[in-house]
Design an enzyme around this catalytic site. Structure first.
Site, short mmCIF file in Angstrom:
data_model
loop_
_atom_site.label_atom_id
_atom_site.label_comp_id
_atom_site.label_asym_id
_atom_site.label_seq_id
_atom_site.Cartn_x
_atom_site.Cartn_y
_atom_site.Cartn_z
N GLY A 110 -56.35 -38.33 37.24
CA GLY A 110 -56.10 -39.50 36.40
C GLY A 110 -55.30 -40.60 37.07
CG ASN B 297 -61.96 -32.33 31.05
OD1 ASN B 297 -61.99 -32.25 29.82
ND2 ASN B 297 -60.86 -32.10 31.76
CE LYS C 91 -58.91 -35.19 32.04
NZ LYS C 91 -57.80 -35.51 32.93
CG HIS D 86 -57.29 -29.33 33.26
ND1 HIS D 86 -56.19 -30.14 33.47
CD2 HIS D 86 -58.38 -30.07 33.57
CE1 HIS D 86 -56.62 -31.33 33.89
NE2 HIS D 86 -57.93 -31.31 33.95
CD GLU E 182 -59.69 -31.15 38.01
OE1 GLU E 182 -60.77 -31.64 37.71
OE2 GLU E 182 -58.70 -31.15 37.25
CB SER F 101 -59.21 -40.17 41.16
OG SER F 101 -57.99 -40.18 40.45
P1 PGA Z 1 -59.81 -37.46 36.40
O1 PGA Z 1 -59.54 -36.04 35.75
O2 PGA Z 1 -61.24 -37.52 36.82
O3 PGA Z 1 -59.47 -38.44 35.30
O4 PGA Z 1 -58.89 -37.59 37.57
C1 PGA Z 1 -60.10 -34.88 36.26
C2 PGA Z 1 -59.67 -33.73 35.40
O5 PGA Z 1 -58.54 -33.73 34.91
O6 PGA Z 1 -60.42 -32.79 35.17
#
Ligand code: PGA
Length: 223
Positions: free
Chosen positions: A155, A9, A11, A100, A149, A186
């Protein structure tokens, strides 16, 4: 063992130039000689880059990765200024992220709205990857892939433990019968295996770490 799904992703980060650099590095996925029966990779760029990713994948023979969108309109085609609908996305992608926590929180997306998005995706043959924040999050009818998640893990560099993620994945499968269940939050190349080796976890959804294409390739290799 069922095949592993690795979803990236990207983003709301890269402009066109940055995305081109990312693709130049990601192209090395062709050197990994992935067995598509074992690992499936899905990359979800911004809407503005779906077309260039689609063209780049086909002109560079990147056959071991598919494309997904990060969002879809709850409306069909029509007079909905600013929306990108499932029929439009389907020209370039086979998957779409829906639900999400960043969208639930920042755009006040409700369960009713998410159900409408899932229905639109299914109507046009897009596979929804439905994100849930815990085993209590409702999963709309027709969804076959979910990603668990937990909010504290997104994040933050503070992932859930593999044991806890496994318990959640197992509980989701027990509630809903067969579903593909991913873990996200993460995930990095150094911890991905600890999740994918769990019996109920069918893959990972990677945010921040996927912004570096080389790190994403390591995640794919180590999964
Ligand atoms: P991350 O995000 O790997 O940066 O924790 C995962 C996500 O939001 O899909």
């Amino acid at each position: 063992m069922a095949k592993l799904l690795i979803v990236a992703n990207l983003k709301s980060y890269k402009n066109e130039n940055e995305a081109k650099n990312w693709l130049e590095n990601f192209k090395k996925i062709n050197d990994l000689s992935l067995d598509s029966a074992q690992k499936e990779v899905i990359v979800c760029p911004s809407f503005t880059q779906l077309f260039s990713f689609f063209s780049y994948f086909s002109s560079n023979n990147i056959n071991s990765a598919a494309l997904g969108a990060q969002n879809v309109s709850p409306f069909d085609e029509g007079a909905y200024t600013g929306e990108v609908n499932a029929k439009q996305i389907k020209d370039f992608a086979n998957y779409v992220l829906i639900g999400h926590s960043e969208r639930r929180k920042n755009f006040s997306e409700t369960q009713d709205l998410l159900v409408r998005k899932v229905d639109m995706a299914l109507k046009y043959g897009l596979n929804p990857i439905f994100l849930i924040q815990g085993k209590e999050t409702p999963i709309p009818e027709g969804v076959k892939i979910v990603a668990y998640e937990p909010i504290f893990a997104i994040g933050t560099g503070n992932p859930d433990t593999p044991e806890s993620a496994e318990m959640t994945a197992a509980a989701i499968k027990a509630n809903r019968g067969y579903l593909t269940v991913l873990y996200g939050g993460s995930v990095k190349s150094v911890n991905v295996k600890s999740f994918t080796e769990q019996p109920s976890i069918d893959g990972v959804l990677v945010g921040g770490a996927s912004l570096d294409a080389e790190e994403l390739l390591k995640i794919i290799q180590n999964a």
